[in-house]
Design an enzyme around this catalytic site. Structure first.
Site, PDB file in Angstrom:
ATOM      1  N   LYS A 278      -8.972   3.021 -16.518  1.00  0.00           N
ATOM      2  CA  LYS A 278      -8.428   2.932 -17.860  1.00  0.00           C
ATOM      3  C   LYS A 278      -9.139   3.945 -18.765  1.00  0.00           C
ATOM      4  CE  LYS A 278      -5.456  -0.529 -17.604  1.00  0.00           C
ATOM      5  NZ  LYS A 278      -4.022  -0.416 -17.975  1.00  0.00           N
TER       6      LYS A 278
ATOM      7  N   LYS B 198       7.501  -2.560 -13.955  1.00  0.00           N
ATOM      8  CA  LYS B 198       6.881  -3.865 -14.172  1.00  0.00           C
ATOM      9  C   LYS B 198       7.983  -4.875 -14.478  1.00  0.00           C
ATOM     10  CE  LYS B 198       2.545  -2.113 -16.181  1.00  0.00           C
ATOM     11  NZ  LYS B 198       1.763  -1.997 -17.450  1.00  0.00           N
TER      12      LYS B 198
END
Length: 331
Positions: A154, A250
């Site tokens: 991240k 997703k």
């Protein structure tokens, strides 16, 4: 006389503690709040789970309200096919769509993959997420996960070149993918991508805000770029061509397994690589996503690994190898 097999819908919010702190460019959290939809028909039950996401204007309360508003139509015989037109893509439809798949599998006595016309799923290697932090903290976290072959790093803040260099030095053998969560800007995009290329990063996910990603059209890049917040359902794919090389699918964005499977097929037809992604959630969210992941170039279904605990009888993880769900759990 009441039909004993009439469909009934129950909705609940659950809170699952995260192991430590999960941090991305938009903030940090210590728990995952999920919404579970449970469909019942006679003695059979089907479940689906979703994660409301504030980035898309969702909250647990708004998702529960959207699902409860469907209870009447569910009782009147709403089908999974009807659902695609009755609700917009998003978390609420995802929970109900996946509950329909689970219930249908139990009613038919056949696995969901078979109902979808797919081959039996097999175990897959998932990425494992390293949260955003200082270079030193991220390097230590990566080192602790060095046995995992694929790490998702991240990024999305000033100083990212130092972060990715520190991670690479800590785990010289791991495959790295980066997720900037819309945290970069056109003026630092080239430098950040160059740092990723120097670190041997395989893929960079959503570097720019979804409403400012046209800069990707003219960028000469050494690392493939994946759309996440810029992609939601099949209708959003055409706009990605020329800007992105891959798309993160997703179920919470597509509105369920039904649209996710269609989106994966269309993305591959358009020449886009696919990633099967997730929010931080339990195995009940990951189970249907495992069917999308079977044809994906990248698999990022580590949500349960980031929790302090998972559901009983959830997916089995052997290191980073995740196994398909047992039929008794989902599908």
């Amino acid at each position: 006389m009441v039909n004993p097999a009439a469909q009934r819908l129950a909705v609940r919010v659950e809170t699952w503690p995260i192991a430590g702190l999960f941090t991305i460019s938009r903030g940090a959290k210590t728990e995952a709040r999920v919404v579970v939809a449970e469909l019942s028909a006679g003695a059979l039950h089907g479940r689906g789970e979703c994660v409301p996401y504030a980035r898309y204007g969702e909250s647990p309360e708004s998702v529960v309200a959207a699902l409860e508003a469907m209870a009447g139509k569910v009782a009147e015989g709403l089908t999974r096919e009807d659902l695609q037109h009755e609700m917009a893509p998003g978390a609420a439809r995802n929970a109900l769509d996946c509950a329909f798949w689970d219930l249908a599998a139990k009613q038919a006595g056949r696995p969901a993959y078979e109902l979808a016309g797919l081959p039996p799923p097999h175990p897959l290697t998932t990425a494992f997420t390293i949260s955003l932090g200082t270079p030193e903290v991220m390097a230590a976290a990566a080192r602790n996960a060095s046995a995992r072959p694929l790490l998702k790093i991240k990024l999305g803040a000033d100083g990212d070149p130092d972060r990715i260099a520190a991670v690479r030095a800590a785990v010289p053998e791991a495959e790295l993918i980066v997720d900037a969560n819309e945290g970069w800007r056109p003026d630092n995009l080239a430098a950040n991508l160059a740092a990723c290329a120097a670190a041997g990063v395989t893929l960079v996910e959503q570097p720019l805000p979804a409403d400012a990603d046209d800069a990707l059209r003219t960028l000469d890049r050494a690392v493939p770029v994946c759309a996440d917040e810029s992609a939601h359902d099949c209708a959003s794919l055409a706009a990605l061509i020329g800007k992105y090389d891959a798309v993160n699918i997703k179920l919470d964005k597509t509105g369920g397994l039904t649209e996710a499977l269609a989106m994966a097929a269309e993305a591959q037809r358009l020449g886009l690589m696919t990633m099967a992604g997730c929010m931080v959630a339990t195995s009940l969210s990951m189970a249907p996503a495992m069917l999308v992941a079977q044809t994906a170039r990248f698999v990022d279904l580590d949500g349960p690994l980031l929790l302090a605990r998972d559901r009983a009888e959830g997916l089995v993880y052997e290191g980073s190898l995740v196994h398909p769900p047992a039929a008794s759990f989902w599908g």
